[in-house]
Motif scaffolding. Structure first.
Motif, PDB file in Angstrom:
ATOM      1  N   THR A  89       0.834  -1.196   0.000  1.00 53.08           N
ATOM      2  CA  THR A  89       0.000   0.000   0.000  1.00 53.08           C
ATOM      3  C   THR A  89       0.868   1.246   0.000  1.00 53.08           C
ATOM      4  OG1 THR A  89      -1.858  -1.085   1.101  1.00 53.08           O
ATOM      5  CG2 THR A  89      -1.688   1.317   1.317  1.00 53.08           C
ATOM      6  N   ALA A  90       0.670   2.101  -0.992  1.00 47.82           N
ATOM      7  CA  ALA A  90       1.502   3.291  -1.140  1.00 47.82           C
ATOM      8  C   ALA A  90       1.004   4.108  -2.321  1.00 47.82           C
ATOM      9  CB  ALA A  90       2.968   2.896  -1.370  1.00 47.82           C
ATOM     10  N   ILE A  91       1.538   5.312  -2.434  1.00 46.26           N
ATOM     11  CA  ILE A  91       1.387   6.071  -3.669  1.00 46.26           C
ATOM     12  C   ILE A  91       2.569   5.702  -4.556  1.00 46.26           C
ATOM     13  CG2 ILE A  91       1.268   8.351  -4.723  1.00 46.26           C
ATOM     14  CD1 ILE A  91       0.162   9.380  -2.053  1.00 46.26           C
ATOM     15  N   TYR A  92       2.272   5.325  -5.772  1.00 43.79           N
ATOM     16  CA  TYR A  92       3.299   4.894  -6.725  1.00 43.79           C
ATOM     17  C   TYR A  92       3.548   6.014  -7.737  1.00 43.79           C
ATOM     18  CZ  TYR A  92       3.248   0.169  -4.876  1.00 43.79           C
ATOM     19  OH  TYR A  92       3.382  -0.927  -4.045  1.00 43.79           O
ATOM     20  N   TYR A  93       4.831   6.275  -7.965  1.00 43.81           N
ATOM     21  CA  TYR A  93       5.241   7.356  -8.844  1.00 43.81           C
ATOM     22  C   TYR A  93       6.109   6.830  -9.986  1.00 43.81           C
ATOM     23  CZ  TYR A  93       4.044  10.333  -4.835  1.00 43.81           C
ATOM     24  OH  TYR A  93       3.408  10.952  -3.800  1.00 43.81           O
ATOM     25  N   CYS A  94       5.834   7.340 -11.149  1.00 44.26           N
ATOM     26  CA  CYS A  94       6.687   7.096 -12.304  1.00 44.26           C
ATOM     27  C   CYS A  94       7.809   8.135 -12.273  1.00 44.26           C
ATOM     28  CB  CYS A  94       5.832   7.256 -13.560  1.00 44.26           C
ATOM     29  SG  CYS A  94       6.684   7.061 -15.113  1.00 44.26           S
ATOM     30  N   ASN A  97      14.823   9.137 -15.287  1.00 45.91           N
ATOM     31  CA  ASN A  97      16.207   9.560 -15.104  1.00 45.91           C
ATOM     32  C   ASN A  97      16.522   9.997 -13.678  1.00 45.91           C
ATOM     33  OD1 ASN A  97      18.605   9.590 -16.486  1.00 45.91           O
ATOM     34  ND2 ASN A  97      18.394  11.668 -17.242  1.00 45.91           N
ATOM     35  N   THR A  98      15.792   9.476 -12.730  1.00 50.78           N
ATOM     36  CA  THR A  98      15.888   9.801 -11.288  1.00 50.78           C
ATOM     37  C   THR A  98      15.652  11.270 -11.016  1.00 50.78           C
ATOM     38  OG1 THR A  98      18.282  10.220 -11.192  1.00 50.78           O
ATOM     39  CG2 THR A  98      17.563   7.934 -10.975  1.00 50.78           C
ATOM     40  N   PHE A  99      15.177  12.001 -11.991  1.00 51.48           N
ATOM     41  CA  PHE A  99      15.020  13.437 -11.824  1.00 51.48           C
ATOM     42  C   PHE A  99      13.554  13.873 -11.875  1.00 51.48           C
ATOM     43  CE2 PHE A  99      16.449  17.690 -11.684  1.00 51.48           C
ATOM     44  CZ  PHE A  99      15.677  18.424 -12.558  1.00 51.48           C
ATOM     45  N   TRP A 100      12.850  13.448 -12.916  1.00 53.82           N
ATOM     46  CA  TRP A 100      11.468  13.894 -13.088  1.00 53.82           C
ATOM     47  C   TRP A 100      10.484  12.914 -12.455  1.00 53.82           C
ATOM     48  CZ3 TRP A 100      14.591  14.211 -17.689  1.00 53.82           C
ATOM     49  CH2 TRP A 100      14.913  15.519 -18.049  1.00 53.82           C
ATOM     50  N   PHE A 101       9.647  13.422 -11.570  1.00 56.08           N
ATOM     51  CA  PHE A 101       8.576  12.639 -10.969  1.00 56.08           C
ATOM     52  C   PHE A 101       7.249  13.086 -11.531  1.00 56.08           C
ATOM     53  CE2 PHE A 101      10.161   9.824  -7.754  1.00 56.08           C
ATOM     54  CZ  PHE A 101      11.383  10.351  -7.373  1.00 56.08           C
ATOM     55  N   GLY A 102       6.382  12.135 -11.725  1.00 55.66           N
ATOM     56  CA  GLY A 102       5.038  12.455 -12.155  1.00 55.66           C
ATOM     57  C   GLY A 102       4.083  12.430 -10.987  1.00 55.66           C
ATOM     58  N   GLN A 103       2.854  12.726 -11.293  1.00 62.18           N
ATOM     59  CA  GLN A 103       1.796  12.614 -10.294  1.00 62.18           C
ATOM     60  C   GLN A 103       1.596  11.145  -9.956  1.00 62.18           C
ATOM     61  OE1 GLN A 103      -1.763  14.588 -11.541  1.00 62.18           O
ATOM     62  NE2 GLN A 103      -3.001  13.795  -9.871  1.00 62.18           N
ATOM     63  N   GLY A 104       1.458  10.828  -8.710  1.00 64.05           N
ATOM     64  CA  GLY A 104       1.370   9.441  -8.291  1.00 64.05           C
ATOM     65  C   GLY A 104      -0.017   8.855  -8.429  1.00 64.05           C
ATOM     66  N   THR A 105      -0.081   7.552  -8.242  1.00 60.99           N
ATOM     67  CA  THR A 105      -1.354   6.841  -8.220  1.00 60.99           C
ATOM     68  C   THR A 105      -1.391   5.970  -6.975  1.00 60.99           C
ATOM     69  OG1 THR A 105      -2.848   5.447  -9.535  1.00 60.99           O
ATOM     70  CG2 THR A 105      -0.500   4.915  -9.659  1.00 60.99           C
ATOM     71  N   LEU A 106      -2.515   5.991  -6.279  1.00 63.16           N
ATOM     72  CA  LEU A 106      -2.621   5.320  -4.984  1.00 63.16           C
ATOM     73  C   LEU A 106      -3.003   3.863  -5.163  1.00 63.16           C
ATOM     74  CD1 LEU A 106      -2.712   5.385  -1.870  1.00 63.16           C
ATOM     75  CD2 LEU A 106      -5.098   6.151  -2.074  1.00 63.16           C
ATOM     76  N   VAL A 107      -2.239   3.009  -4.525  1.00 61.91           N
ATOM     77  CA  VAL A 107      -2.538   1.581  -4.472  1.00 61.91           C
ATOM     78  C   VAL A 107      -2.827   1.220  -3.023  1.00 61.91           C
ATOM     79  CG1 VAL A 107      -1.612  -0.742  -4.764  1.00 61.91           C
ATOM     80  CG2 VAL A 107      -1.133   1.022  -6.476  1.00 61.91           C
ATOM     81  N   THR A 108      -3.999   0.658  -2.792  1.00 60.00           N
ATOM     82  CA  THR A 108      -4.385   0.233  -1.447  1.00 60.00           C
ATOM     83  C   THR A 108      -4.673  -1.257  -1.480  1.00 60.00           C
ATOM     84  OG1 THR A 108      -5.360   2.390  -0.994  1.00 60.00           O
ATOM     85  CG2 THR A 108      -5.940   0.586   0.485  1.00 60.00           C
ATOM     86  N   VAL A 109      -3.953  -2.002  -0.652  1.00 65.57           N
ATOM     87  CA  VAL A 109      -4.130  -3.449  -0.593  1.00 65.57           C
ATOM     88  C   VAL A 109      -4.756  -3.793   0.746  1.00 65.57           C
ATOM     89  CG1 VAL A 109      -3.033  -5.701  -0.780  1.00 65.57           C
ATOM     90  CG2 VAL A 109      -2.102  -3.747  -2.044  1.00 65.57           C
ATOM     91  N   SER A 110      -5.931  -4.369   0.707  1.00 66.30           N
ATOM     92  CA  SER A 110      -6.624  -4.734   1.945  1.00 66.30           C
ATOM     93  C   SER A 110      -6.274  -6.164   2.334  1.00 66.30           C
ATOM     94  CB  SER A 110      -8.138  -4.600   1.762  1.00 66.30           C
ATOM     95  OG  SER A 110      -8.596  -5.489   0.765  1.00 66.30           O
ATOM     96  N   SER A 111      -6.062  -6.345   3.612  1.00 67.94           N
ATOM     97  CA  SER A 111      -5.656  -7.680   4.092  1.00 67.94           C
ATOM     98  C   SER A 111      -6.853  -8.460   4.601  1.00 67.94           C
ATOM     99  CB  SER A 111      -4.615  -7.549   5.181  1.00 67.94           C
ATOM    100  OG  SER A 111      -5.103  -6.748   6.222  1.00 67.94           O
TER     101      SER A 111
END
Length: 111
Positions: A89-94, A97-111
């Protein structure tokens, strides 16, 4: 450079998701590309890398479960995630080149 991640959502433990990253301003096949994630209360961590030559590398925590790939024709980056765990579970970012980050997408894993 613009990087737009999508594909996140709510999934049960053991399930799968595929994240996508649409890139503009760079050529994905010529650029080292990465997926990072940031869980609540934790630092951002590197999850997966694809070099311009196509080599891949993964964090130990996701090795064997996640696969990074790209579509050169569409200039897209992907992260296929399987056997998801609550700790994924986290916000995932593309990232490019280790420099530019995009807007993230939230992944939620329920147990």
């Amino acid at each position: 450079v613009q990087l737009q991640a999508s594909g996140g959502g709510l999934v049960q433990a053991g399930g799968s998701l595929r994240l996508s990253c649409a890139a503009s301003g760079i050529i994905v096949r010529n650029t080292p590309m990465h997926w990072y994630r940031q869980a609540p209360g934790k630092q951002r961590e590197l999850v997966a890398t694809m070099t311009s030559g196509g080599s891949t590398n993964y964090a130990d925590s996701v090795k064997g479960r996640f696969t990074i790939s790209r579509d050169n024709a569409k200039n897209m980056l992907y992260l296929q995630m399987t056997t998801l765990k609550a700790e994924d579970t986290a916000i995932y970012y593309c990232n490019a080149n280790t420099f530019w980050f995009g807007q993230g997408t939230l992944v939620t894993v329920s147990s």
